[in-house]
Structure formats: C-alpha cells, structure tokens
Design an enzyme around this catalytic site. Sequence first.
Site, PDB file in Angstrom:
ATOM      1  N   GLY A   8      68.513  88.467  15.425  1.00 21.66           N
ATOM      2  CA  GLY A   8      67.373  87.617  15.155  1.00 21.66           C
ATOM      3  C   GLY A   8      67.593  86.211  15.683  1.00 21.66           C
ATOM      4  CB  CYS A   9      65.227  83.527  16.589  1.00 18.13           C
ATOM      5  SG  CYS A   9      64.084  83.632  15.189  1.00 18.13           S
ATOM      6  CE1 TYR A  10      64.817  79.429  11.609  1.00 17.20           C
ATOM      7  CE2 TYR A  10      63.692  81.394  10.836  1.00 17.20           C
ATOM      8  CZ  TYR A  10      63.679  80.042  11.108  1.00 17.20           C
ATOM      9  OH  TYR A  10      62.549  79.304  10.881  1.00 17.20           O
ATOM     10  CB  ALA A  55      70.491  79.125  15.748  1.00 20.76           C
TER      11      ALA A  55
END
Length: 346
Positions: free
Chosen positions: A149-151, A154
């Site tokens: 996932g994107c979160y 990061a």
Amino acid sequence: MIRVGIVGATGYGGAELIRLLAGHPQVRIANLYSSSSQGEPLDQVFPHVYNLGLPALSAIDAEHLSKENDVVFFATPAGVSAKLSPQVVELGGKVIDLSGDFRLENPTVYQEWYKKDAAPEAWIKRAVYGLTEWNKEQVAGASLIANPGCYPTAALLALLPLAKSGWVAADDWIVDAKSGVSGAGRGVSLGVHYSEINESIHAYKVGTHQHTPEIEQEITRQSGAEATIQFTPHLVPMTRGILATAYGKLTKQVSQAQIQELFAATYADQPFVRIRPAGSHPRTKEVYGSNYCDIAVHVDERTGRVILLSVIDNVVKGAAGQAIHNMNVMFELPETMGLPLVPLFP
C-alpha cells in the site's frame, strides 16, 4: 518485449502504469481491461494518452489475461484480484496486484480490516510482499506479487532499519501520515469533493485504517519482534504525495550520526531510496512524479525519541512505480528501467 496487461486501466493507478510503461524500452502494453468501458478507446477516458496507439478496453477474462500477457497488473478495488489472480497464475501467467488482496498473511485479519472475503489462504501464502528493497530475492522468483500500500511503503522504508536494529521498542511506533486526494481513487464522493477538501485538512479512519495491520505485519516479519503501531492518516488538499512522520522511543543511547549511518548503509545499494543529509526536511514536491522515497532522520535528545520523515509520490512509489520496479526484478531487467530518475519540479 514483455507483453503487459492492465486490469483497471481507467483508474488512477492504471493511468499511471500506462504513463510509465509507455516509455519502458522492454514493454509492450498489449491489453487494457475494464469492467465498465469495454470496447472504448482509452483516450476517450483519458485524453492525455491520445496518440499512443493503445489497445481498446477489453472485457476481463482470466483465460485471456493469462494467454495474451506475460504479466498482468491488477489496479483494481479490493476483492477483484482475490478472485481472478489465482486463475491467471494457474494458467501460467504472472500477476502484480496493486490492491490489498494478498498483502495480509492472515485471512481473518484481512476480513476484519477490509470488510471483504479474503483470497484463498493457499494463494495468500504463495504471494510475495513486493516491498522491493527488502524482498528483492523473493520478488525475483515470484509469480504473484502483493504490491504494498501507499502508506505502508512510506512508513516501512523509514521504520524497518531501526526496527531491525532493536534501537526502538517494537510496540512504541507512532506514524502520522498525510496524503494527497488521488490516494482515494477516481470514484466520486463527498469525501473528495473540491469544496469539501479545499483549504482544509482532516484525519480519517483513526485507529481503523486497513494499512495498519500491513505495517505491523512487515515490521514483525523483518525484525522478529511483535510490532504495534499507532497509525493516523490525514487527507490534504493536494493531488499527489505522502508525508509520513514516524516517532519511536529509543531503547538505548544512540547518536544522530549513528542512526544516519545505519540508514545510509541499509539503503546504499537501493536506487530508489534517498537518505537525506542530517537536519533535512523532505517535501512531497521533491519526489513528485518519481519512484523515490526520501527519508530524513532527526533525534530529539530531550525526549529520547527518533523522528523519521518519509516522502513519496503515492501514485508512483506508492503504487505504479513500485509495481514496475517489481516487474523489472521479476524479469531480470535493470531495476531503474522505465522509471523516471528525476522528479518533476516545480
């Protein structure tokens, strides 16, 4: 040339895959699939891809997906890939899934957080979690990739070096993250209405966001210590980008220089992670349109905490770019092939 198929070509993730893959020297975009726009030229949906000579949108069929493509990207909502990806792989295809359907090892946890039926457990176990920098060897031999996932991308790239070192308690991480509106997808809703989000910032899914168990799972897997995080996402009025700020209580006295060296050594051979100089404050604008994750380390000696700043473009490093990085590794291509090495600025 690698024949690529994209399922969900009319969403933001699909559009970004097309933008990047159109310039990849070893790829031919062979097929584009949509559940709602079969037969239409894609440039009627996205005029910015006009004149690329792309195939018209096709209906989704597992046999066609496997026979007509060397690799299939699923840029679909949760629940779609869980049904189709096993069929594609059984028929000899390779899959890179940008949804969350194969990320969580425990089907019960998936059902609890995603509120959907999980994929078959045997296929969940077969999938490789595609955080490329940390699982490159497994990615190289995989036929089914669960793109992070994107979160989590990061957060994990920032958290994992310290999590593995044992310098921060595994149950003491706090992650505060801000995302641009494209992370919500292309669907129309009040939550992404211009007049609702413009000149405003708000938290959402406090304590309930589905990326929470994904982050905890991967910290636990990589460090061997059972991880617990407090994760709070926020929506900010910009199109792209994620800033994740992570806080951890140090378990021993280590200096800024020691932690800086740990991060530099961890990512020395990773082309898409840039460890910024001590004292830096990375901005999402500085990775815009690129596959980079920029990380800065700060140590607060007064509180005994380390503060990590991590920025990515959520549509590239948090989705399409990372998926292409995984594809490059799967097909034994140079890791950076087809991916922009200079962010867009301004």
